[in-house]
Design an enzyme around this catalytic site. Structure first.
Site, PDB file in Angstrom:
ATOM      1  N   ASP A  13      19.006  28.906  64.643  1.00 38.97           N
ATOM      2  CA  ASP A  13      20.434  28.619  64.103  1.00 38.97           C
ATOM      3  C   ASP A  13      21.656  28.505  64.992  1.00 38.97           C
ATOM      4  O   ASP A  13      22.648  29.148  64.774  1.00 38.97           O
ATOM      5  CB  ASP A  13      20.616  29.983  63.036  1.00 38.97           C
ATOM      6  CG  ASP A  13      19.574  30.490  62.050  1.00 38.97           C
ATOM      7  OD1 ASP A  13      19.241  29.519  61.325  1.00 38.97           O
ATOM      8  OD2 ASP A  13      19.135  31.549  61.953  1.00 38.97           O
ATOM      9  N   LYS A  16      21.556  23.233  65.650  1.00 38.25           N
ATOM     10  CA  LYS A  16      20.884  22.180  66.121  1.00 38.25           C
ATOM     11  C   LYS A  16      21.236  21.044  65.188  1.00 38.25           C
ATOM     12  O   LYS A  16      21.216  19.892  65.717  1.00 38.25           O
ATOM     13  CB  LYS A  16      19.397  22.532  66.212  1.00 38.25           C
ATOM     14  CG  LYS A  16      19.072  23.515  67.317  1.00 38.25           C
ATOM     15  CD  LYS A  16      17.614  23.477  67.462  1.00 38.25           C
ATOM     16  CE  LYS A  16      16.899  24.518  66.323  1.00 38.25           C
ATOM     17  NZ  LYS A  16      17.435  25.760  66.248  1.00 38.25           N
ATOM     18  N   GLY A  40      15.644  25.040  58.662  1.00 39.33           N
ATOM     19  CA  GLY A  40      16.515  24.611  57.791  1.00 39.33           C
ATOM     20  C   GLY A  40      17.821  23.951  58.246  1.00 39.33           C
ATOM     21  O   GLY A  40      18.548  24.501  58.869  1.00 39.33           O
ATOM     22  N   HIS A  41      18.051  22.750  57.719  1.00 40.55           N
ATOM     23  CA  HIS A  41      19.411  22.041  58.309  1.00 40.55           C
ATOM     24  C   HIS A  41      20.336  21.907  56.914  1.00 40.55           C
ATOM     25  O   HIS A  41      19.599  21.211  56.070  1.00 40.55           O
ATOM     26  CB  HIS A  41      19.147  20.841  58.814  1.00 40.55           C
ATOM     27  CG  HIS A  41      18.329  20.919  60.142  1.00 40.55           C
ATOM     28  ND1 HIS A  41      18.683  21.916  61.143  1.00 40.55           N
ATOM     29  CD2 HIS A  41      17.632  19.908  60.557  1.00 40.55           C
ATOM     30  CE1 HIS A  41      17.808  21.959  62.022  1.00 40.55           C
ATOM     31  NE2 HIS A  41      17.350  20.685  62.201  1.00 40.55           N
ATOM     32  N   GLN A 225      13.950  26.387  65.366  1.00 38.53           N
ATOM     33  CA  GLN A 225      14.063  27.747  65.813  1.00 38.53           C
ATOM     34  C   GLN A 225      14.702  27.838  67.294  1.00 38.53           C
ATOM     35  O   GLN A 225      15.253  26.999  67.553  1.00 38.53           O
ATOM     36  CB  GLN A 225      12.708  28.678  65.952  1.00 38.53           C
ATOM     37  CG  GLN A 225      12.173  28.877  64.509  1.00 38.53           C
ATOM     38  CD  GLN A 225      11.297  27.749  63.855  1.00 38.53           C
ATOM     39  OE1 GLN A 225      10.501  27.215  64.336  1.00 38.53           O
ATOM     40  NE2 GLN A 225      11.465  27.453  62.622  1.00 38.53           N
TER      41      GLN A 225
HETATM   42  P1  IMP Z   1       8.388  32.986  60.544  1.00 43.56           P
HETATM   43  O1  IMP Z   1       8.619  31.893  61.287  1.00 43.56           O
HETATM   44  O2  IMP Z   1       8.589  32.645  59.114  1.00 43.56           O
HETATM   45  O3  IMP Z   1       6.906  33.439  60.916  1.00 43.56           O
HETATM   46  O4  IMP Z   1       9.227  34.234  60.988  1.00 43.56           O
HETATM   47  C1  IMP Z   1       9.129  34.536  62.269  1.00 43.56           C
HETATM   48  C2  IMP Z   1      10.621  35.134  62.889  1.00 43.56           C
HETATM   49  O5  IMP Z   1      11.251  33.818  62.994  1.00 43.56           O
HETATM   50  C3  IMP Z   1      11.614  35.710  61.734  1.00 43.56           C
HETATM   51  O6  IMP Z   1      12.367  36.887  62.404  1.00 43.56           O
HETATM   52  C4  IMP Z   1      12.216  34.692  61.028  1.00 43.56           C
HETATM   53  O7  IMP Z   1      13.610  35.188  60.680  1.00 43.56           O
HETATM   54  C5  IMP Z   1      12.481  33.934  62.498  1.00 43.56           C
HETATM   55  N1  IMP Z   1      12.772  32.460  62.001  1.00 43.56           N
HETATM   56  C6  IMP Z   1      12.000  31.527  61.683  1.00 43.56           C
HETATM   57  N2  IMP Z   1      12.558  30.333  61.621  1.00 43.56           N
HETATM   58  C7  IMP Z   1      13.616  30.387  61.817  1.00 43.56           C
HETATM   59  C8  IMP Z   1      14.890  29.419  61.979  1.00 43.56           C
HETATM   60  O8  IMP Z   1      14.999  28.323  61.759  1.00 43.56           O
HETATM   61  N3  IMP Z   1      16.019  30.090  62.191  1.00 43.56           N
HETATM   62  C9  IMP Z   1      16.155  31.537  62.633  1.00 43.56           C
HETATM   63  N4  IMP Z   1      15.138  32.443  62.469  1.00 43.56           N
HETATM   64  C10 IMP Z   1      13.927  31.831  62.336  1.00 43.56           C
END
Ligand code: IMP
Length: 432
Positions: A13, A16, A40-41, A225
């Site tokens: 977040d 990007k 997510g964008h 991420q």
């Molecule tokens: P997962 O990727 O859904 O398995 O989540 C694992 C961790 O990564 C959690 O803390 C999510 O909130 C975080 N996470 C996954 N994708 C994003 C993203 O695009 N932005 C911020 N945090 C993310």
């Protein structure tokens, strides 16, 4: 021709989306290489708000090639939905091509059920996942039981793989999580339908990127991420299930590491985190609430409020090292406007008073560490109109300069507002 990878330097977040959108102008191919629809964008185009979780945001530009690489885990439901949404809004330009790797692993219904069931389980340790089945899909990839895009075009093989997988998944779903079992026939019927819908996009994407490079085209690798959610280098176990560092741009898209010339790290002017896990500079006071409100820090994927805190240069320096970052793009500078004092974390102090400049592998230690801050005077002037570094108030310039000194990476860009034009551009990563 330089190729550029864009990666997050914090916990995701970082903004990007806007930077990738800006750099897309100068690129021919935009490739995602890891993660899935956990990213997510939010994009506002032609007055219409579009949220893309899986398809690279380059899709909104004409004459580009957008790639979902082999390292991405793909939920076909989301892929089809996003294409339909884009087509409905007239946002899929006629000369833009979209391809998905035949080697990408698929997110299956049992992955989503297991992700949510585990998080809800009273015995399990919560990670705060996005619940999209990302972790379980990567687990199957590594366990060599995953189902790949290419498997969708061999019905016998698909059914056989599904039956084998469900023996174990149904045992977990019914025995451990009290859920109803799934049947291979039902899943196969559903996925064979998706197979037809996605067929026009399926390709050998490694070959497409290679051919593009050979003909002098410029590639933008779009990370999802951030560095500290990396499965190896992040705050394990509070991480995502893929490598988010720039090295994975090569593995996850099927090219060699020497094809990546510049790595731009996206660094928000403060820190945020969604989900569980340690966060040394977290602000639970009014300043944290102000940053959350002004920065609209709510997740694009789950809508969850993001935890907010001061910029942590220990994290940034590690990201610079583990991703080979050649330059930083500072985002959301405008959110800090109005604060009297702005703090930057330059190290951590342990219980025994020892000073460290490294993120410990054992995150229990990180939870105990106290941030050591440097304090800088804030600025009150509105910076939304700044287009050159000289337009920034002196204190904002000092902040940017200090980030450059502390990170050891030059600053390429400072974003002073959400709009494309609300940007101070210092260097173009495709040129220098
Ligand atoms: P997962 O990727 O859904 O398995 O989540 C694992 C961790 O990564 C959690 O803390 C999510 O909130 C975080 N996470 C996954 N994708 C994003 C993203 O695009 N932005 C911020 N945090 C993310």
């Amino acid at each position: 021709m330089p190729n550029v990878a864009v990666v997050g330097t914090q916990w995701g977040d970082e903004g990007k989306g806007k930077i990738v959108d800006l750099y897309t102008e100068g690129a021919d191919v935009i490739a995602r290489f890891q993660g899935g629809n956990n990213a997510g964008h939010t994009l506002v185009v032609k007055g219409r708000k579009t949220v893309l979780h899986l398809i690279p945001s380059g899709i909104l530009h004409d004459n580009k090639i957008c790639i979902i690489g082999n390292g991405v885990v793909v939920d076909p439901v989301v892929f089809i939905q996003e294409i339909e949404e884009l087509q409905k809004g007239g946002l899929f330009p006629p000369n833009t091509k979209l391809y998905i790797s035949e080697k990408a692993h698929l997110i299956m219904p049992y992955h989503k059920l297991l992700d949510v069931a585990r998080e809800a389980s009273s015995t399990g340790k919560k990670i705060g996942t996005t619940g999209r089945g990302i972790g379980p899909a990567y687990e199957d990839k590594v366990a060599r039981t995953g189902i790949r895009v290419c498997d969708l075009y061999d019905e016998t093989r698909l059914l056989e793989k599904l039956r084998r997988s469900l023996t174990e998944k149904n045992f977990l779903l019914t025995g451990l999580y009290s859920r109803t079992p799934l049947t291979a026939d039902e899943i196969a019927a559903e996925y064979l339908d998706y197979a037809q819908k996605i067929k026009p996009y399926v390709a050998d994407t490694s070959m497409i990127i290679d051919n593009a490079m050979k003909s002098g085209k410029k590639i933008l690798f779009e990370g999802a991420q951030g560095a500290h959610l990396d499965i190896d280098h992040g705050t394990y176990p509070y991480v995502t299930s893929s490598n988010t560092v720039a090295g994975n741009a090569a593995c996850g898209s099927g090219i060699g590491p020497n094809a990546i010339n510049n790595v731009v790290g996206i660094c928000k002017a403060y820190t945020t985190r969604v989900g569980e896990g340690p966060f040394p500079t977290e602000l639970t006071d009014e300043i944290g609430q102000q940053i959350q409100r002004v920065g609209q820090e709510f997740g694009a994927t789950t809508g969850r409020p993001r935890r907010c805190g001061w910029l942590d240069m220990v994290l940034i320096r590690q990201a610079v090292r583990t991703s080979g970052i050649t330059a930083l793009a500072i985002t959301k500078m405008d959110v800090l406007t109005g604060l009297d004092i702005i703090k930057i974390c330059v190290g951590y102090k342990s219980d025994s008073g020892e000073l460290t400049h490294a993120v410990p592998a054992n995150i229990d230690l990180l939870t105990q560490y106290q941030p050591v801050y440097e304090e800088l005077a804030g600025w009150k002037e509105d910076i939304l109109q700044a287009r050159n570094i000289a337009d920034l108030p002196a204190n904002a310039r000092k902040y940017v300069q200090r980030l450059e000194e502390l990170s050891g990476a030059r600053i390429n860009l400072v974003s002073v507002g959400p709009g494309r034009e609300e940007t101070i551009i210092l260097h173009d990563p495709f040129r220098d």
